[in-house]
Design an enzyme around this catalytic site. Sequence first.
Site, short mmCIF file in Angstrom:
data_model
loop_
_atom_site.label_atom_id
_atom_site.label_comp_id
_atom_site.label_asym_id
_atom_site.label_seq_id
_atom_site.Cartn_x
_atom_site.Cartn_y
_atom_site.Cartn_z
N ASP A 1 0.84 -1.21 0.00
CA ASP A 1 0.00 0.00 0.00
C ASP A 1 0.88 1.26 0.00
O ASP A 1 0.59 2.24 -0.69
CB ASP A 1 -0.91 -0.01 1.23
CG ASP A 1 -1.63 -1.34 1.38
OD1 ASP A 1 -2.47 -1.66 0.54
OD2 ASP A 1 -1.31 -2.09 2.32
N HIS B 1 -4.70 -3.22 6.53
CA HIS B 1 -4.49 -3.52 5.10
C HIS B 1 -5.85 -3.92 4.53
O HIS B 1 -6.14 -5.10 4.30
CB HIS B 1 -3.46 -4.64 4.92
CG HIS B 1 -3.43 -5.14 3.50
ND1 HIS B 1 -2.97 -4.39 2.47
CD2 HIS B 1 -3.85 -6.31 2.96
CE1 HIS B 1 -3.11 -5.06 1.34
NE2 HIS B 1 -3.64 -6.24 1.61
P1 NAX Z 1 -2.47 -18.13 -3.72
O1 NAX Z 1 -3.88 -18.61 -3.56
O2 NAX Z 1 -1.85 -18.13 -5.06
O3 NAX Z 1 -1.53 -18.96 -2.75
C1 NAX Z 1 -1.84 -19.21 -1.43
C2 NAX Z 1 -1.18 -20.51 -1.05
O4 NAX Z 1 -1.37 -20.69 0.36
C3 NAX Z 1 -1.79 -21.73 -1.73
O5 NAX Z 1 -0.76 -22.50 -2.35
C4 NAX Z 1 -2.45 -22.49 -0.59
O6 NAX Z 1 -2.44 -23.89 -0.78
C5 NAX Z 1 -1.57 -22.07 0.57
N1 NAX Z 1 -2.14 -22.29 1.90
C6 NAX Z 1 -3.45 -22.25 2.28
N2 NAX Z 1 -3.55 -22.58 3.57
C7 NAX Z 1 -2.30 -22.84 4.01
C8 NAX Z 1 -1.77 -23.24 5.26
N3 NAX Z 1 -2.57 -23.46 6.32
N4 NAX Z 1 -0.44 -23.40 5.37
C9 NAX Z 1 0.37 -23.21 4.32
N5 NAX Z 1 -0.08 -22.84 3.11
C10 NAX Z 1 -1.40 -22.65 2.96
O7 NAX Z 1 -2.46 -16.68 -3.06
P2 NAX Z 1 -1.40 -15.51 -3.27
O8 NAX Z 1 -1.83 -14.68 -4.42
O9 NAX Z 1 -0.03 -16.06 -3.23
O10 NAX Z 1 -1.71 -14.63 -1.96
C11 NAX Z 1 -1.40 -15.10 -0.67
C12 NAX Z 1 -2.08 -14.23 0.39
O11 NAX Z 1 -1.58 -12.89 0.32
C13 NAX Z 1 -3.60 -14.10 0.23
O12 NAX Z 1 -4.19 -14.22 1.52
C14 NAX Z 1 -3.78 -12.68 -0.28
O13 NAX Z 1 -5.04 -12.15 0.06
C15 NAX Z 1 -2.66 -11.98 0.44
N6 NAX Z 1 -2.23 -10.68 -0.07
C16 NAX Z 1 -1.80 -9.77 0.83
C17 NAX Z 1 -1.27 -8.56 0.46
C18 NAX Z 1 -0.77 -7.59 1.48
O14 NAX Z 1 -0.34 -6.51 1.07
N7 NAX Z 1 -0.78 -7.87 2.77
C19 NAX Z 1 -1.22 -8.15 -0.97
C20 NAX Z 1 -1.28 -9.31 -1.90
C21 NAX Z 1 -2.23 -10.42 -1.50
O15 NAX Z 1 -3.54 -10.04 -1.85
#
Ligand code: NAX
Length: 336
Positions: free
Chosen positions: A161, A189
């Site tokens: 952000d 966020h």
């Molecule tokens: P993806 O859906 O591509 O990847 C997430 C991965 O996490 C998947 O491979 C899933 O199997 C795994 N996962 C789920 N539960 C798990 C657990 N208990 N232990 C280990 N792994 C687990 O998502 P991606 O685009 O990589 O985003 C990841 C996270 O970042 C999401 O929650 C998203 O909302 C968040 N974000 C946060 C941002 C921030 O600025 N704080 C910005 C970007 C993003 O939106």
Amino acid sequence: MSSVEPLRVLVTGSAGQIAYSLLFSIANGDVFGKSQPIILHLLDIPMMMTSLSGVKLELEDCSLPLLHNVITTDSEEVAFKDIDVAILAGSMPRREGMERKDLLAANVKIFKSQGQALDKFAKKSVRVVVVGNPANTNCYVLSKFAPSIAPENFSCLTRLDHNRAKAQVALKLNITSDKVKNVIIWGNHSSTQFPDVKHATVELSDGKKHNAYEAIKDDNWIKNEFIPVVQKRGAAILAARKLSSAMSAAKAICDHMRDWWNGTKEDEWVSMGVPSDGSYGIEKGLIYSFPVRVDKNKKWSIVQGLAIDDWSRGLMDKTCQELQEEKNDALATVSN
Ligand code: NAX
């Protein structure tokens, strides 16, 4: 092999799209330095293990001298064992029709379990950044379940952000983003965050530093374009790409960890979600994004003494209120 002890860096959600953009930079020395060997601990859920094994194959094929080992696992014990850094991107995504409370409950479960694993298996000096949403509240839950690790070792990512805010100001003034300093993201966020340019500076074509607010000279733009664009940028990317931000999120994670590891620059602060100490009247213990400086010993401190006008105060309180509600919902889930 170098004589420097490798740093053990955990990335959760490591078969996901943010990790895919992030892992190379970490293993290439772009975050912890070009003489710091790395051991990657990659955690994902059981059904992602085949995909994760492919990520490992690619990391091997990058042939990076600093990368001493890659551990792929679905076991929290293996993943959190002796780690120095935790980048927690794995979380439960919001599915269509899912209520906010259900999403929160699913994530409380994950971050409670990972907090307990952190407490039991990680080094006490571990530095943690929570990326998975709702990032601030997930971080709050994580810290609560890892009482043996100091609260100041926990943070959540609001640097994306912060970078978005810098970029919007740079675009408006037709300068490059390195000429924009000290924007602030206050709060959650989420779309209630308050991107603040009142204390920011910009270097214009005269080579001099100016206050960003005065240089922009357009209150309407700040209130009705800049702030909503930054607040809703994630949704705009999702709508266009049909996937959430990944390249920019990975870049922001690198910025966040690099500044935490090495310290912020002399005349700069950055935004980090950190446990409030009551500064600016924000409830103690909430994970709230503040302007912070980091010293050479990896110790952050909230920038003090910024003048807050009534309009800013209202926005800072609104995002604080949302975090209090999220926290209360999370705590209610934990005790169920
Ligand atoms: P993806 O859906 O591509 O990847 C997430 C991965 O996490 C998947 O491979 C899933 O199997 C795994 N996962 C789920 N539960 C798990 C657990 N208990 N232990 C280990 N792994 C687990 O998502 P991606 O685009 O990589 O985003 C990841 C996270 O970042 C999401 O929650 C998203 O909302 C968040 N974000 C946060 C941002 C921030 O600025 N704080 C910005 C970007 C993003 O939106």
